[in-house]
Write an enzyme that holds these catalytic residues in place. Structure first.
Site, short mmCIF file in Angstrom:
data_model
loop_
_atom_site.label_atom_id
_atom_site.label_comp_id
_atom_site.label_asym_id
_atom_site.label_seq_id
_atom_site.Cartn_x
_atom_site.Cartn_y
_atom_site.Cartn_z
N CYS A 137 22.04 16.15 -32.16
CA CYS A 137 21.65 14.95 -32.91
C CYS A 137 22.12 15.06 -34.37
O CYS A 137 23.31 14.93 -34.63
CB CYS A 137 20.15 14.72 -32.79
SG CYS A 137 19.65 13.03 -33.22
N HIS A 192 18.51 15.51 -27.56
CA HIS A 192 17.63 16.63 -27.89
C HIS A 192 17.29 17.43 -26.64
O HIS A 192 16.26 17.18 -26.00
CB HIS A 192 16.33 16.10 -28.52
CG HIS A 192 16.49 15.55 -29.89
ND1 HIS A 192 16.27 16.30 -31.04
CD2 HIS A 192 16.86 14.32 -30.32
CE1 HIS A 192 16.49 15.55 -32.11
NE2 HIS A 192 16.84 14.35 -31.70
N GLU A 199 16.16 20.33 -26.47
CA GLU A 199 15.10 21.31 -26.75
C GLU A 199 13.69 20.75 -26.52
O GLU A 199 12.72 21.50 -26.60
CB GLU A 199 15.21 21.80 -28.20
CG GLU A 199 14.78 20.82 -29.28
CD GLU A 199 15.79 19.73 -29.61
OE1 GLU A 199 15.53 18.95 -30.53
OE2 GLU A 199 16.85 19.68 -28.96
#
Length: 208
Positions: A85, A180, A182
């Site tokens: 990002c 994202h 994560e």
């Protein structure tokens, strides 16, 4: 699931953004992980993750703490870097809609557009095909995400949305994605990056 990554030293640029989330995933995969805020910390790692966050704030902090040139030098020297990002925006050679005085680190030969999907309320999740990374679709969370509007020499597109917009690219040992990975518990993109880092470590040892 932890792979054979225990020998890898991975830094996470820790000025702003999803630092803790990336550290958790990388540690779960078995890597040695440290926060990077100073040149000596950067010099001690085999690779770097630049997390999602606010790219303009991250840029200001990187410059304030004297890390812009060390980061640029590390990227130019071949350090593997994974940007998610805002991290993708930081790695891009050109930001199409940068705010006044905003700079990037560069090194990844792409043009990106910030906040290409609108505001926080326009966030969404979609299953992405990522050939060469994993055989099965990856659940991808987009939060005020950028898109890649142009790819330059040596850049490989590794994922696109159904409408053709580019959301993941790779150039040598540089990996930049719009989403994202994560935040949703799926570790495959991180595993792919760690595999690339392992390859780079082998190459460096062979060249000594």
């Amino acid at each position: 699931m932890a792979g054979n990554f225990q020998h890898l030293r991975i830094g996470v640029l820790a000025f702003q953004g999803d630092v803790r989330e990336h550290i958790q995933v990388l540690e779960e995969l078995g890597a040695q992980v440290s926060k990077v805020r100073r040149p000596d910390e950067l010099a001690a790692v085999d690779a770097l993750v630049i997390p999602g966050g606010e790219s303009s704030v991250m840029d200001k902090l990187v410059r304030l703490f004297g890390m812009q040139q060390p980061l640029r030098d590390a990227i130019a020297s071949g350090l593997p870097v994974f940007g998610t990002c805002a991290g993708l925006i930081m790695m891009a050679d050109h930001i199409v809609d940068a705010i006044a005085e905003q700079e990037s680190l560069g090194g990844l030969h792409v043009d990106v557009r910030r906040n290409a999907f609108g505001t926080q309320i326009d966030s969404f999740e979609v299953d992405l095909e990522m050939p060469g990374v994993t055989a099965e679709p990856v659940p991808a969370t987009f939060i005020r995400a950028p898109i890649v509007e142009r790819v330059g020499e040596g850049v490989r597109v590794i994922s696109q949305l159904a409408d053709g917009r580019i959301v993941a690219v790779e150039q040598g040992y540089l990996l930049g994605i719009s989403f994202h990975p994560e935040v949703n518990g799926d570790t495959r993109v991180h595993e792919y990056f760690l595999g690339r880092v392992a390859q780079s470590v082998v190459e460096k040892k062979a060249s000594i």
